[in-house]
Design a protein around this motif. Structure first.
Motif, PDB file in Angstrom:
ATOM      1  N   LEU A  34       9.191 -29.603 -11.158  1.00 12.75           N
ATOM      2  CA  LEU A  34       9.236 -28.140 -11.187  1.00 12.75           C
ATOM      3  C   LEU A  34       9.818 -27.594 -12.477  1.00 12.75           C
ATOM      4  O   LEU A  34       9.513 -26.478 -12.878  1.00 12.75           O
ATOM      5  N   ARG A  35      10.687 -28.353 -13.125  1.00 10.83           N
ATOM      6  CA  ARG A  35      11.317 -27.903 -14.365  1.00 10.83           C
ATOM      7  C   ARG A  35      10.766 -28.709 -15.530  1.00 10.83           C
ATOM      8  O   ARG A  35      11.046 -29.886 -15.661  1.00 10.83           O
ATOM      9  N   LEU A  36       9.989 -28.029 -16.358  1.00  9.50           N
ATOM     10  CA  LEU A  36       9.412 -28.696 -17.516  1.00  9.50           C
ATOM     11  C   LEU A  36      10.117 -28.252 -18.790  1.00  9.50           C
ATOM     12  O   LEU A  36      10.812 -27.235 -18.809  1.00  9.50           O
ATOM     13  N   ALA A  37       9.893 -29.001 -19.846  1.00  6.07           N
ATOM     14  CA  ALA A  37      10.592 -28.775 -21.119  1.00  6.07           C
ATOM     15  C   ALA A  37      10.394 -27.385 -21.687  1.00  6.07           C
ATOM     16  O   ALA A  37      11.253 -26.863 -22.393  1.00  6.07           O
ATOM     17  N   ASP A  38       9.242 -26.755 -21.400  1.00  8.07           N
ATOM     18  CA  ASP A  38       8.971 -25.439 -21.964  1.00  8.07           C
ATOM     19  C   ASP A  38       9.462 -24.288 -21.093  1.00  8.07           C
ATOM     20  O   ASP A  38       9.244 -23.121 -21.415  1.00  8.07           O
ATOM     21  N   GLY A  39      10.114 -24.594 -19.966  1.00  2.00           N
ATOM     22  CA  GLY A  39      10.633 -23.548 -19.081  1.00  2.00           C
ATOM     23  C   GLY A  39       9.548 -22.787 -18.346  1.00  2.00           C
ATOM     24  O   GLY A  39       9.782 -21.698 -17.831  1.00  2.00           O
ATOM     25  N   SER A  40       8.362 -23.342 -18.266  1.00  3.40           N
ATOM     26  CA  SER A  40       7.221 -22.664 -17.647  1.00  3.40           C
ATOM     27  C   SER A  40       7.381 -22.531 -16.138  1.00  3.40           C
ATOM     28  O   SER A  40       8.127 -23.269 -15.503  1.00  3.40           O
ATOM     29  N   SER A  41       6.647 -21.592 -15.582  1.00  4.46           N
ATOM     30  CA  SER A  41       6.667 -21.334 -14.153  1.00  4.46           C
ATOM     31  C   SER A  41       5.869 -22.399 -13.410  1.00  4.46           C
ATOM     32  O   SER A  41       4.750 -22.727 -13.813  1.00  4.46           O
ATOM     33  N   PRO A  42       6.404 -22.925 -12.304  1.00  3.90           N
ATOM     34  CA  PRO A  42       5.633 -23.887 -11.510  1.00  3.90           C
ATOM     35  C   PRO A  42       4.305 -23.308 -11.045  1.00  3.90           C
ATOM     36  O   PRO A  42       3.285 -24.000 -11.033  1.00  3.90           O
ATOM     37  N   LYS A  43       4.293 -22.038 -10.700  1.00  4.54           N
ATOM     38  CA  LYS A  43       3.053 -21.393 -10.248  1.00  4.54           C
ATOM     39  C   LYS A  43       2.013 -21.414 -11.362  1.00  4.54           C
ATOM     40  O   LYS A  43       0.859 -21.789 -11.137  1.00  4.54           O
ATOM     41  N   ALA A  44       2.415 -21.028 -12.560  1.00  2.00           N
ATOM     42  CA  ALA A  44       1.493 -21.031 -13.696  1.00  2.00           C
ATOM     43  C   ALA A  44       1.011 -22.445 -13.999  1.00  2.00           C
ATOM     44  O   ALA A  44      -0.173 -22.655 -14.303  1.00  2.00           O
ATOM     45  N   ASN A  45       1.906 -23.420 -13.895  1.00  2.69           N
ATOM     46  CA  ASN A  45       1.524 -24.807 -14.162  1.00  2.69           C
ATOM     47  C   ASN A  45       0.491 -25.305 -13.155  1.00  2.69           C
ATOM     48  O   ASN A  45      -0.504 -25.915 -13.526  1.00  2.69           O
ATOM     49  N   VAL A  46       0.738 -25.038 -11.876  1.00  2.00           N
ATOM     50  CA  VAL A  46      -0.202 -25.480 -10.840  1.00  2.00           C
ATOM     51  C   VAL A  46      -1.545 -24.782 -11.019  1.00  2.00           C
ATOM     52  O   VAL A  46      -2.605 -25.408 -10.929  1.00  2.00           O
ATOM     53  N   GLU A  47      -1.515 -23.491 -11.316  1.00  2.00           N
ATOM     54  CA  GLU A  47      -2.765 -22.752 -11.519  1.00  2.00           C
ATOM     55  C   GLU A  47      -3.531 -23.279 -12.730  1.00  2.00           C
ATOM     56  O   GLU A  47      -4.762 -23.400 -12.697  1.00  2.00           O
ATOM     57  N   GLU A  48      -2.823 -23.622 -13.791  1.00  2.00           N
ATOM     58  CA  GLU A  48      -3.472 -24.172 -14.988  1.00  2.00           C
ATOM     59  C   GLU A  48      -4.095 -25.534 -14.680  1.00  2.00           C
ATOM     60  O   GLU A  48      -5.218 -25.827 -15.104  1.00  2.00           O
ATOM     61  N   LEU A  49      -3.385 -26.349 -13.914  1.00  2.00           N
ATOM     62  CA  LEU A  49      -3.920 -27.662 -13.539  1.00  2.00           C
ATOM     63  C   LEU A  49      -5.132 -27.524 -12.623  1.00  2.00           C
ATOM     64  O   LEU A  49      -6.133 -28.217 -12.800  1.00  2.00           O
ATOM     65  N   ARG A  50      -5.049 -26.598 -11.675  1.00  2.00           N
ATOM     66  CA  ARG A  50      -6.189 -26.394 -10.766  1.00  2.00           C
ATOM     67  C   ARG A  50      -7.404 -25.873 -11.532  1.00  2.00           C
ATOM     68  O   ARG A  50      -8.528 -26.243 -11.233  1.00  2.00           O
ATOM     69  N   ALA A  51      -7.173 -25.016 -12.528  1.00  3.87           N
ATOM     70  CA  ALA A  51      -8.274 -24.511 -13.350  1.00  3.87           C
ATOM     71  C   ALA A  51      -8.946 -25.647 -14.120  1.00  3.87           C
ATOM     72  O   ALA A  51     -10.141 -25.583 -14.423  1.00  3.87           O
ATOM     73  N   ALA A  52      -8.162 -26.696 -14.411  1.00  5.88           N
ATOM     74  CA  ALA A  52      -8.712 -27.873 -15.103  1.00  5.88           C
ATOM     75  C   ALA A  52      -9.298 -28.879 -14.111  1.00  5.88           C
ATOM     76  O   ALA A  52      -9.706 -29.976 -14.499  1.00  5.88           O
ATOM     77  N   GLY A  53      -9.319 -28.515 -12.817  1.00  4.01           N
ATOM     78  CA  GLY A  53      -9.902 -29.385 -11.802  1.00  4.01           C
ATOM     79  C   GLY A  53      -8.969 -30.460 -11.284  1.00  4.01           C
ATOM     80  O   GLY A  53      -9.424 -31.455 -10.720  1.00  4.01           O
TER      81      GLY A  53
END
Length: 195
Positions: A34-53
């Motif tokens: 849940l905590r990544l080096a860039d401080g990104s939101s988990p929601k945004a990360n999951v959505e970005e991954l889902r957009a990549a399939g």
């Protein structure tokens, strides 16, 4: 942890989702902290991954219910704690790699909120008003930000307080409203300043 399992192979790792996706490696599943080096939101990360399939399994210490809820609501396959036994973690990874939901107490609690807290049934607009007001905004500023009148904001706040009181979770003060908003995941859990 996965070295002895023939079906599992770690194809790539990265400190951020953007760096992972830039590696151009075929992936079946992403195991996401849940905590990544860039401080990104988990929601945004999951959505970005889902957009990549790509589907995601959250692997976390589960210390921050707000972050868990963000990820769970974004559509992860499940949540598994880092403190679980290796066999439990591997079983969760195998299930998620097969596209199955990994149903755990943490995952269910992240979606439903804390099962020990009575649901108050706030409308989306009431949640917006609560989040803004409880985070420190004055009612007049909340009105400007939401396009409501100050009278309507105050009416919403009275209704919100009444709903919390009916649920056995009184919120008479602004501080109480802040606590309720954090408990229900409408505001983030405050971080310790030294982290």
């Amino acid at each position: 942890m996965v070295a002895d399992h023939l079906r599992l192979h770690i194809a790539a790792s990265a400190p951020t989702v953007a760096q992972l996706l830039a590696q151009d490696v075929a992936l079946d599943l992403v195991i996401l902290d849940l905590r990544l080096a860039d401080g990104s939101s988990p929601k945004a990360n999951v959505e970005e991954l889902r957009a990549a399939g790509l589907e995601t399994l959250v692997f976390t210490g589960a210390e921050n219910p707000y972050l868990l809820r963000l990820a769970a609501r974004a559509g992860v396959l499940g949540v598994v704690r880092k403190s679980e036994a290796n066999d439990t973690v591997v079983a969760a990874i195998l299930a998620a790699a097969d596209g199955r939901q990994v149903v755990t107490t943490e995952w269910a609690a992240a979606i439903d909120g804390d099962p020990g807290l009575s649901e108050v049934g706030l409308s989306p607009r009431q949640r917006d008003v609560l989040a803004l007001y409880a985070s420190g905004e004055k009612a007049t500023r909340v009105a400007r930000l939401t396009g409501l009148t100050p009278h309507t904001v105050n009416d919403y706040l009275a209704r919100i307080r009444a709903k919390y009181a009916e649920a056995g979770r009184p919120a008479a003060t602004k501080t109480d409203l802040y606590k309720r908003a954090v408990e229900d995941g409408w505001l983030p859990v405050p971080e310790h300043p030294n982290r």
